[in-house]
Design a protein around this motif. Structure first.
Motif, PDB file in Angstrom:
ATOM      1  N   ARG A  80      14.993 -44.232  17.879  1.00 11.95           N
ATOM      2  CA  ARG A  80      13.955 -44.380  18.765  1.00 11.95           C
ATOM      3  C   ARG A  80      13.876 -44.341  20.321  1.00 11.95           C
ATOM      4  NH1 ARG A  80      10.219 -46.927  13.611  1.00 11.95           N
ATOM      5  NH2 ARG A  80      11.058 -44.976  12.088  1.00 11.95           N
ATOM      6  N   HIS A  81      14.933 -46.143  20.469  1.00 11.92           N
ATOM      7  CA  HIS A  81      14.408 -47.012  21.912  1.00 11.92           C
ATOM      8  C   HIS A  81      15.391 -45.610  22.709  1.00 11.92           C
ATOM      9  CE1 HIS A  81      15.733 -49.858  24.480  1.00 11.92           C
ATOM     10  NE2 HIS A  81      17.200 -49.130  24.992  1.00 11.92           N
ATOM     11  N   TYR A  82      16.136 -44.684  22.236  1.00 14.65           N
ATOM     12  CA  TYR A  82      16.740 -43.778  23.358  1.00 14.65           C
ATOM     13  C   TYR A  82      15.694 -42.212  23.450  1.00 14.65           C
ATOM     14  CZ  TYR A  82      20.461 -46.759  25.254  1.00 14.65           C
ATOM     15  OH  TYR A  82      20.775 -47.611  25.431  1.00 14.65           O
ATOM     16  N   GLY A  83      14.942 -41.827  22.478  1.00 18.43           N
ATOM     17  CA  GLY A  83      14.193 -41.516  22.400  1.00 18.43           C
ATOM     18  C   GLY A  83      14.658 -39.906  21.598  1.00 18.43           C
ATOM     19  N   LEU A  84      15.816 -40.198  20.975  1.00 16.79           N
ATOM     20  CA  LEU A  84      16.818 -39.170  20.384  1.00 16.79           C
ATOM     21  C   LEU A  84      16.577 -38.547  18.372  1.00 16.79           C
ATOM     22  CD1 LEU A  84      19.957 -40.890  21.456  1.00 16.79           C
ATOM     23  CD2 LEU A  84      18.532 -39.233  21.993  1.00 16.79           C
TER      24      LEU A  84
END
Length: 409
Positions: free
Chosen positions: A93-97
């Motif tokens: 979620r942090h890296y949008g993956l």
């Protein structure tokens, strides 16, 4: 800017299929980056970089700082370790993956899966859950029950059966003393029937049970896998039960918006036609499940899982997509061997010798295998055998067992 090829591989206690995943990533032109809690991790040489994190004490901010300090730009996360699912969700979620979908949160624990199955009307199993130090026999209304960690219970770790209140309280104390009073456990109704497993992908929210394995000689005392595990299932009630349970898993995925991933599902089917879920593991089955799936379905579950983690939704090797794969009719059995004591494996009949026995088609053996606890499955050798009948499988198994000797010291 050139897209990053860095892919994080999560590992804890040296597990997570690191070497296999790293090889797949390297061969596809990507850069495997190991993230583990072991500074001297035995798998670090298989990866292009190694980031050390304390899974229990660190937080997301500390992991991100370590990633930045290593000059790594994550393009995907591959995680086959159950207790790290929470980390997987936070990091993706942090890296949008891919991998941070809301539905995956129900896979964080066996208690969450039970709650969702109940909410959707897919299971009636009674259960209670919480920190082991907060539970006692008052949390259940009938026996027998199974108590086990709600997370981090791979290899049947700390699984106990209780037939009365005194046994349950004793088991809860034992687990608390072994793993700490804060360990979250689930106490659930014991499900009668024949245990089986299903392996397969979720595509577009539908679960495809490619490999179904009947545990014909399951160890009901220790709740460990044992003896012949046969695929396809020889028992009609298991075949019917697996089909019914696969439909329920599809309903669970649809109701929870789980759209992709590989699942290893365990269930129990009774001769009266009833079937119940035991647990879901969001990863491929261990041991020779991979070899059996490749041999009978033409699908490598590790490769498929890596592709899904990368967000790649396409046929593999130019063949039919995952949703269109079918299993061959070949009759196979997985025959595991487990350590009989703590210690280090000092001698064992070589795998090459076992593979010379007619009917043995594959296997693995871990050298210098170390056992520190008998509170989990400790398989160090396993063979994959084939025959034209269940009786033929049993005969091959007898020859393997007669030829195999080992010593732990």
């Amino acid at each position: 800017m050139t897209p990053s090829t860095d892919v994080l591989i999560f590992s804890k206690r040296f597990i997570g299929g690191v070497r296999t995943v790293a090889q797949i990533l390297t061969e596809s032109g990507r850069r495997p980056v190991l993230v583990s809690d072991e500074p001297a991790d035995v798998n670090r040489d298989a990866c292009a970089a190694h980031i050390v994190v304390d899974w229990d004490a660190d937080d997301l901010e500390q992991l991100v700082k370590a990633v930045d300090a290593a000059g790594v730009v994550p393009s995907a996360v591959v995680n086959f370790v159950e207790p790290l699912i929470g980390w997987q969700i936070r990091v993706t979620r942090h890296y949008g993956l891919p991998g941070g979908e809301a539905g995956r949160e129900i896979l964080l624990s066996k208690a969450k899966v039970r709650e969702e199955m109940r909410r959707l009307g897919l299971s009636g199993v009674r259960f209670a859950a919480g920190p082991v130090g907060s539970l006692d026999a008052r949390c259940v209304t009938g026996y027998p029950v199974i108590v086990k960690p709600a997370q981090d219970s791979g290899s049947s770790r700390l699984v106990r059966r209780a037939d009365d209140a005194a046994q349950l309280d004793a088991h809860l104390r034992e687990i608390g003393e072994s793993a700490g009073a804060g360990l979250h456990v689930i106490v659930e109704q014991y499900v009668e029937g024949t245990e089986f497993s299903m392996d397969g992908p979720v595509t577009a929210g539908r679960f495809h049970a490619l490999l179904v394995v009947e545990k014909t000689e399951h160890d009901e005392r220790r709740h460990h896998d044992a003896g012949l595990r046969i695929t396809p299932p020889p028992s009609e009630h298991v075949r019917r039960g697996a089909q019914e349970l696969a439909g329920r898993i599809t309903a669970l995925c649809g109701g929870s918006e789980i759209t992709s991933g590989w699942l290893h599902v365990e269930g129990r089917a009774a001769r009266d036609g009833s079937v119940e879920l035991i647990e879901i593991n969001p990863r491929p089955g261990g041991g020779l499940h991979r070899a059996a799936t490749i041999r009978t379905c033409g699908v490598d579950p590790i490769h498929a899982s890596v592709l899904m983690a990368l967000g790649v939704d396409e046929p593999m090797d130019g063949a039919a997509g995952l949703a269109d794969r079918t299993r061959s009719d070949e009759l196979l059995a997985l025959l595991p061997f487990e350590a009989d004591r703590t210690g280090v494996l000092v001698s064992a009949t070589p795998l090459d010798e076992l593979k010379r026995i007619p009917g043995v088609v594959d296997g693995y053996q871990f050298e210098n295998f170390r056992v520190t606890s008998m509170d989990q499955e400790n398989f160090f050798t396993e063979t994959l055998i084939t025959a034209d009948s269940v009786e033929g499988l049993s005969e091959v198994a007898r020859r393997v067992e007669a030829a195999f000797t080992f010593t732990f010291e």
